[in-house]
Design a protein around this motif. Structure first.
Motif, PDB file in Angstrom:
ATOM      1  N   SER A  14     -58.513 -68.657  -7.071  1.00 15.80           N
ATOM      2  CA  SER A  14     -59.452 -69.759  -7.293  1.00 15.80           C
ATOM      3  C   SER A  14     -58.755 -71.089  -7.003  1.00 15.80           C
ATOM      4  CB  SER A  14     -59.958 -69.741  -8.740  1.00 15.80           C
ATOM      5  OG  SER A  14     -58.939 -70.139  -9.632  1.00 15.80           O
ATOM      6  N   ARG A  15     -59.504 -72.144  -7.026  1.00 19.77           N
ATOM      7  CA  ARG A  15     -58.940 -73.485  -6.804  1.00 19.77           C
ATOM      8  C   ARG A  15     -58.379 -74.092  -8.083  1.00 19.77           C
ATOM      9  NH1 ARG A  15     -57.941 -73.809  -1.650  1.00 19.77           N
ATOM     10  NH2 ARG A  15     -59.704 -73.245  -0.384  1.00 19.77           N
ATOM     11  N   ARG A  16     -58.392 -73.313  -9.144  1.00 14.36           N
ATOM     12  CA  ARG A  16     -57.910 -73.802 -10.434  1.00 14.36           C
ATOM     13  C   ARG A  16     -56.419 -74.130 -10.353  1.00 14.36           C
ATOM     14  NH1 ARG A  16     -59.010 -70.964 -16.213  1.00 14.36           N
ATOM     15  NH2 ARG A  16     -57.827 -72.426 -17.474  1.00 14.36           N
ATOM     16  N   ARG A  17     -56.068 -75.258 -10.938  1.00 15.98           N
ATOM     17  CA  ARG A  17     -54.670 -75.684 -10.918  1.00 15.98           C
ATOM     18  C   ARG A  17     -54.161 -75.850 -12.340  1.00 15.98           C
ATOM     19  NH1 ARG A  17     -52.481 -77.865  -6.342  1.00 15.98           N
ATOM     20  NH2 ARG A  17     -51.256 -79.288  -7.609  1.00 15.98           N
ATOM     21  N   HIS A  18     -52.907 -75.674 -12.496  1.00 17.70           N
ATOM     22  CA  HIS A  18     -52.185 -75.933 -13.751  1.00 17.70           C
ATOM     23  C   HIS A  18     -52.800 -75.195 -14.935  1.00 17.70           C
ATOM     24  CE1 HIS A  18     -49.118 -78.266 -15.835  1.00 17.70           C
ATOM     25  NE2 HIS A  18     -49.949 -78.284 -16.853  1.00 17.70           N
ATOM     26  N   TRP A  19     -52.603 -73.881 -14.957  1.00 19.20           N
ATOM     27  CA  TRP A  19     -53.089 -73.073 -16.072  1.00 19.20           C
ATOM     28  C   TRP A  19     -51.929 -72.387 -16.769  1.00 19.20           C
ATOM     29  CZ3 TRP A  19     -51.889 -68.118 -14.543  1.00 19.20           C
ATOM     30  CH2 TRP A  19     -51.895 -67.858 -13.180  1.00 19.20           C
ATOM     31  N   LEU A  20     -52.172 -72.045 -18.017  1.00 22.90           N
ATOM     32  CA  LEU A  20     -51.175 -71.387 -18.847  1.00 22.90           C
ATOM     33  C   LEU A  20     -51.639 -69.963 -19.118  1.00 22.90           C
ATOM     34  CD1 LEU A  20     -50.789 -74.302 -21.405  1.00 22.90           C
ATOM     35  CD2 LEU A  20     -49.466 -73.931 -19.334  1.00 22.90           C
ATOM     36  N   THR A  21     -50.699 -69.049 -19.273  1.00 23.57           N
ATOM     37  CA  THR A  21     -51.088 -67.651 -19.462  1.00 23.57           C
ATOM     38  C   THR A  21     -51.944 -67.465 -20.713  1.00 23.57           C
ATOM     39  OG1 THR A  21     -48.970 -67.191 -20.539  1.00 23.57           O
ATOM     40  CG2 THR A  21     -49.145 -66.681 -18.203  1.00 23.57           C
ATOM     41  N   TRP A  22     -51.650 -68.182 -21.785  1.00 22.36           N
ATOM     42  CA  TRP A  22     -52.440 -67.999 -23.012  1.00 22.36           C
ATOM     43  C   TRP A  22     -53.881 -68.476 -22.802  1.00 22.36           C
ATOM     44  CZ3 TRP A  22     -54.921 -71.866 -25.575  1.00 22.36           C
ATOM     45  CH2 TRP A  22     -54.474 -73.169 -25.401  1.00 22.36           C
TER      46      TRP A  22
END
Length: 103
Positions: free
Chosen positions: A35-43
């Protein structure tokens, strides 16, 4: 003998090894990386998608994300915070993942 803590509803959870768990959660992380999603954390991903907790949460999440990075699916994208304000790695999908070349 390894004692097992029953769930609140009285059921006994099925034992899960690392590889079984990783195979189960990987498709979700592939979808997020594409996806184009940026800057995510595993939790955040675990919470949003209702994923199972890792068999050894203190180590398996890091091991899993390191493997995704080695596979060229994700790359480090700074840092973020857990709910208790601990600093953790942030991630984003690689260009190859976003273009669908890596799964």
């Amino acid at each position: 003998m390894n004692p097992v803590q029953p769930a609140l509803d009285g059921t006994i959870p099925e034992p899960t090894d690392y590889q079984t768990w990783a195979d189960k959660v990987r498709p979700t992380f592939v979808r997020v990386a594409r996806s184009r999603r940026r800057h995510w954390l595993t939790w955040q991903i675990r919470k949003e998608y209702g994923l199972d907790q890792a068999p050894d949460p203190a180590h398996d999440w890091g091991r899993f994300m390191t493997q995704l990075a080695a596979d060229g699916l994700v790359q480090h994208d700074g840092f973020g915070y857990t709910l208790d304000r601990s600093v953790v790695n942030a991630w984003r999908g690689t260009r190859g993942a976003r273009r669908g070349r890596i799964s």
